[in-house]
Structures are given as C-alpha cells and as structure tokens.
Design a protein around this motif. Structure first.
Motif: not given
Ligand code: HEM
Length: 65
Positions: A1-11, A13-16
């Motif tokens: 799971m891409l979580t380095y903070g409080r929230r999950n990454c919504v992207g 499955s797209l990124a994978r």
């Molecule tokens: C290798 C690619 C990616 C990595 C490593 C990554 C990593 C992360 C991480 C660690 C967070 C959590 C940040 C936090 O807790 O504040 C996050 C949140 C988020 N990511 Fe990603 N992400 C990736 C790809 C994507 C893609 C492709 C999208 C959209 C198409 C995306 C959209 C978002 C959004 C909208 C959030 C905020 C979710 C929220 O606050 O509820 N990410 N991402």
C-alpha cells in the motif's frame, strides 16, 4: 500500500497497472544485454542509498526483438 502519511493513495491501483503494462511492454519488445564486449555482473548488489536504494549508474544495450 502506498501510504507515507495519514491517507491512502487513491491512484495506487492505476499506478500499479501502468507500471505493469510499461515494464511488460519493455520486456516483451526489447532484449536487454550488457554493452558489447562487456559482461553483466548480476551479483553486484552495491547501490546508492537515498530516499530509495537505487543501482549505481550502469550501461545496457537494448535491441528490438
Ligand atoms: C508510483 C506512483 C505513486 C506513488 C508512490 C504515490 C504515493 C502516494 C502517497 C504516499 C500518498 C499519501 C500521502 C499522504 O498520506 O498525505 C498518496 C496520496 C494520493 N495519491 Fe498517490 N501515488 C502514486 C500515484 C498516484 C496516481 C497515479 C494518482 C492519480 C491518478 C494518485 C493520486 C493520489 C491522490 C489524489 C492522493 C491523496 C489521497 C487523499 O488525500 O485522500 N497517486 N499517493
């Protein structure tokens, strides 16, 4: 799971899915070899530590299959 903070990454499955398609397309279409006259040391595990652990700079030869 891409979580380095409080929230999950919504992207996630797209990124994978994109990474899967990108890497499989590269492996399907290209033959990756060491540069001509050089051998590949697959036991080389030294890398560069930073935010990630990445390999040291290296050269490869990419040939269309
Ligand atoms: C290798 C690619 C990616 C990595 C490593 C990554 C990593 C992360 C991480 C660690 C967070 C959590 C940040 C936090 O807790 O504040 C996050 C949140 C988020 N990511 Fe990603 N992400 C990736 C790809 C994507 C893609 C492709 C999208 C959209 C198409 C995306 C959209 C978002 C959004 C909208 C959030 C905020 C979710 C929220 O606050 O509820 N990410 N991402």
């Amino acid at each position: 799971m891409l979580t380095y903070g409080r929230r999950n990454c919504v992207g996630e499955s797209l990124a994978r899915m994109e990474l899967y398609l990108f890497i499989t397309a590269l492996v399907q279409r290209l033959q990756l070899l060491p540069p001509e006259g050089k051998t590949l040391n697959i036991n080389e595990i030294d890398g560069v530590l930073g935010l990630t652990h990445k390999p040291k700079p290296f050269e490869i030869r990419a040939i269309l299959r």
